[in-house]
Motif scaffolding. Structure first.
Motif, PDB file in Angstrom:
ATOM      1  N   LEU A 141       0.930  -1.330  -0.054  1.00  0.00           N
ATOM      2  CA  LEU A 141       0.041  -0.023   0.012  1.00  0.00           C
ATOM      3  C   LEU A 141       0.898   1.289   0.134  1.00  0.00           C
ATOM      4  O   LEU A 141       0.541   2.434  -0.762  1.00  0.00           O
ATOM      5  N   GLU A 142       2.028   1.409   0.713  1.00  0.00           N
ATOM      6  CA  GLU A 142       2.775   2.384   0.956  1.00  0.00           C
ATOM      7  C   GLU A 142       3.411   2.856  -0.540  1.00  0.00           C
ATOM      8  O   GLU A 142       3.448   4.016  -0.870  1.00  0.00           O
ATOM      9  N   LYS A 143       3.791   1.774  -1.284  1.00  0.00           N
ATOM     10  CA  LYS A 143       4.218   1.875  -2.501  1.00  0.00           C
ATOM     11  C   LYS A 143       3.264   2.809  -3.571  1.00  0.00           C
ATOM     12  O   LYS A 143       3.485   3.240  -4.594  1.00  0.00           O
ATOM     13  N   ARG A 144       1.703   2.319  -3.389  1.00  0.00           N
ATOM     14  CA  ARG A 144       0.875   2.879  -4.262  1.00  0.00           C
ATOM     15  C   ARG A 144       0.387   4.238  -4.099  1.00  0.00           C
ATOM     16  O   ARG A 144      -0.177   4.758  -4.844  1.00  0.00           O
ATOM     17  N   VAL A 145       0.720   4.855  -3.057  1.00  0.00           N
ATOM     18  CA  VAL A 145       0.159   6.155  -2.489  1.00  0.00           C
ATOM     19  C   VAL A 145       0.373   7.122  -3.274  1.00  0.00           C
ATOM     20  O   VAL A 145      -0.281   8.221  -4.045  1.00  0.00           O
ATOM     21  N   GLY A 146       1.703   7.227  -3.790  1.00  0.00           N
ATOM     22  CA  GLY A 146       2.249   8.317  -4.564  1.00  0.00           C
ATOM     23  C   GLY A 146       1.588   8.532  -5.878  1.00  0.00           C
ATOM     24  O   GLY A 146       1.064   9.556  -6.322  1.00  0.00           O
ATOM     25  N   LYS A 150      -1.262  11.520  -7.328  1.00  0.00           N
ATOM     26  CA  LYS A 150      -1.186  12.137  -8.860  1.00  0.00           C
ATOM     27  C   LYS A 150      -2.443  12.045  -9.446  1.00  0.00           C
ATOM     28  O   LYS A 150      -2.948  12.995 -10.286  1.00  0.00           O
ATOM     29  N   LYS A 151      -2.770  10.757  -9.553  1.00  0.00           N
ATOM     30  CA  LYS A 151      -4.290  10.643 -10.267  1.00  0.00           C
ATOM     31  C   LYS A 151      -5.415  11.517  -9.640  1.00  0.00           C
ATOM     32  O   LYS A 151      -6.351  11.884 -10.238  1.00  0.00           O
ATOM     33  N   VAL A 152      -5.490  11.374  -8.271  1.00  0.00           N
ATOM     34  CA  VAL A 152      -6.432  12.030  -7.687  1.00  0.00           C
ATOM     35  C   VAL A 152      -6.366  13.628  -7.910  1.00  0.00           C
ATOM     36  O   VAL A 152      -7.561  14.107  -8.361  1.00  0.00           O
ATOM     37  N   ARG A 153      -5.163  14.218  -8.169  1.00  0.00           N
ATOM     38  CA  ARG A 153      -5.121  15.388  -8.282  1.00  0.00           C
ATOM     39  C   ARG A 153      -5.742  15.689 -10.042  1.00  0.00           C
ATOM     40  O   ARG A 153      -5.901  16.960 -10.476  1.00  0.00           O
ATOM     41  N   GLY A 154      -5.388  14.621 -10.628  1.00  0.00           N
ATOM     42  CA  GLY A 154      -5.963  14.829 -12.154  1.00  0.00           C
ATOM     43  C   GLY A 154      -7.538  14.662 -12.184  1.00  0.00           C
ATOM     44  O   GLY A 154      -7.947  14.457 -13.480  1.00  0.00           O
ATOM     45  N   GLY A 155      -8.169  14.319 -11.216  1.00  0.00           N
ATOM     46  CA  GLY A 155      -9.682  14.234 -11.170  1.00  0.00           C
ATOM     47  C   GLY A 155     -10.095  12.927 -11.368  1.00  0.00           C
ATOM     48  O   GLY A 155     -11.287  12.408 -11.551  1.00  0.00           O
ATOM     49  N   ASP A 156      -9.207  11.718 -11.078  1.00  0.00           N
ATOM     50  CA  ASP A 156      -9.361  10.496 -11.269  1.00  0.00           C
ATOM     51  C   ASP A 156     -10.469   9.888 -10.108  1.00  0.00           C
ATOM     52  O   ASP A 156      -9.756   9.932  -9.168  1.00  0.00           O
ATOM     53  N   LYS A 157     -11.811   9.475 -10.313  1.00  0.00           N
ATOM     54  CA  LYS A 157     -12.556   9.105  -9.144  1.00  0.00           C
ATOM     55  C   LYS A 157     -12.121   7.689  -8.839  1.00  0.00           C
ATOM     56  O   LYS A 157     -12.330   7.666  -7.428  1.00  0.00           O
ATOM     57  N   GLU A 158     -11.947   6.875  -9.500  1.00  0.00           N
ATOM     58  CA  GLU A 158     -11.563   5.393  -8.868  1.00  0.00           C
ATOM     59  C   GLU A 158     -10.340   5.722  -8.282  1.00  0.00           C
ATOM     60  O   GLU A 158     -10.108   5.136  -7.203  1.00  0.00           O
ATOM     61  N   ALA A 159      -9.454   6.396  -8.478  1.00  0.00           N
ATOM     62  CA  ALA A 159      -7.933   6.564  -7.690  1.00  0.00           C
ATOM     63  C   ALA A 159      -8.458   7.221  -6.600  1.00  0.00           C
ATOM     64  O   ALA A 159      -7.841   6.895  -5.259  1.00  0.00           O
ATOM     65  N   LYS A 160      -9.358   8.206  -6.093  1.00  0.00           N
ATOM     66  CA  LYS A 160      -9.711   8.926  -5.065  1.00  0.00           C
ATOM     67  C   LYS A 160     -10.500   7.898  -4.052  1.00  0.00           C
ATOM     68  O   LYS A 160      -9.980   7.758  -2.840  1.00  0.00           O
TER      69      LYS A 160
END
Length: 365
Positions: A141-146, A150-160
């Motif tokens: 999980l710690e590896k996936r956060v970064g 980035k995707k969340v800042r781009g508006g990705d709902k699934e990533a959020k």
């Protein structure tokens, strides 16, 4: 569908002996040293269900086809497996592929069989297994956060959604608590499953006891039961040696043997039922002169999707399901009598299949 259950444990706890007995094969090596099982062994067993026997007898079916369960014997974990100790990384990858995990815990004393950590303590063994799985989840999980941020800042709902779930899981894992304790809504469940965390999988504690304790358990197994009760988990008490003996007996002699040692049913039956309970599985049947067959689905499955387990065309062209409850089928003595008694129901696309339903699907080609 059945389900795939991974058998996990420290070396020399009787894990491979249990696997051999359950699958009635000698595919897994059982030896008194760590890492004797290097690749996961996979075995399929028929799921015993007395209801299928009864339905087949009533319908005079030429063949009975039970649903099947897959066991995966995964080589013994040791402390440090999450960091690659032993053959840890391979084992952890195999665990990700199963639906539920059976923790086999040594609940017997035997001076001839060494314990990898030099003591008999099933609770400590459970802690070792769970700790290694939690450490692996934490690192994953710690590896996936970064990347997700980035995707969340781009508006990705699934990533959020994924990031929100990870942010709930990380504190638990850092506290030494498994990911299955993460609070989540029904709507979030698919996204949570997609994280594919080792400690999110349901757990059955399998207490491998000596033959004398098979019917009653012992102090070791009772300590495990207390832990499981506190977690809302399931415990099964099994003697792997007895299961191995049962596996060698002709079917006709097994009931007499079980009765002689004070057991109502084999450990296999107990383990399957525990797995079904954990995963929320139920069984429906199709019955006719050619065959009586059991089908496994998840609780809450609607009729078209249940039909799709038989064949995808059944789901695509679904019209209706002719349905008789198991008890009504038996009480009436078969399909025709059940129809005459008004016990057959015509169910549509919204019908939620119940455990034991005897079904016949109508569909358009």
């Amino acid at each position: 569908m059945g389900f795939k259950c991974g058998i996990v444990g420290l070396p020399n706890v009787g894990k491979s002996t249990l696997f051999n007995a359950l699958t009635q094969t000698a595919a897994a090596q059982a030896a008194n040293y760590p890492f004797c099982t290097i690749e996961p062994n996979v075995g399929e067993v028929a799921v015993p269900d007395p209801r299928l026997d009864r339905l087949a007898a009533i319908a005079k079916s030429a063949e009975e086809i039970p649903t099947r369960l897959t066991f995966v014997d995964i080589a013994g974990l040791v402390r440090g497996a999450s960091k690659g100790e032993g053959l840890g990384n391979q084992f952890l990858a195999h665990i990700r592929e199963v639906d539920a995990i059976a923790y086999v815990l040594r609940c017997f004393e035997d001076d001839d069989i060494t314990h990898v950590e030099g003591r008999i303590d099933p609770l400590a063994d459970a802690e070792t297994i769970e700790t290694e799985l939690m450490l692996a989840d934490l690192e994953s999980l710690e590896k996936r956060v970064g990347a997700l941020e980035k995707k969340v800042r781009g508006g990705d709902k699934e990533a959020k959604l994924a990031l929100a779930l990870i942010e709930r899981a990380l504190p638990l894992l850092r506290e030494g608590r498994p990911a299955r304790l993460v609070e989540r809504s029904e709507e979030e469940e698919p996204a949570f499953r997609a994280l594919n965390l080792l400690t999110s999988k349901p757990v059955v504690y399998v207490c491998n006891v000596d033959e004398a304790s098979a019917a009653t358990g012992n102090d070791f197994s009772r300590s495990v039961e207390a832990r499981a009760a506190g977690e809302g988990a399931v415990t099964v008490v099994i003697s792997a040696r007895i299961e191995a003996e049962i596996a060698l007996l002709p079917e006709a002699e097994r009931a007499e043997y079980l009765d002689a040692i004070g057991l109502e049913r084999p450990g296999l039956d107990q383990l399957i039922r525990a797995g079904y309970e954990l995963l929320g599985l139920i069984t429906y049947f199709t019955v006719g002169p050619k065959e009586a067959r059991a089908w496994t689905i998840e609780k809450g499955t609607r009729a078209p999707q249940a039909a799709g387990v038989i064949h995808t065309d059944f789901e695509k062209g679904f019209i209706r399901a002719e349905t008789i409850a198991y008890d009504d089928f038996v009480a009436c003595g078969g399909e025709t009598a059940a129809k005459d008694a008004g016990k057959m129901r015509l169910e549509g696309k919204d019908y939620v299949v119940r455990d034991g339903d005897v079904m016949h699907f109508r569909f358009a080609n």
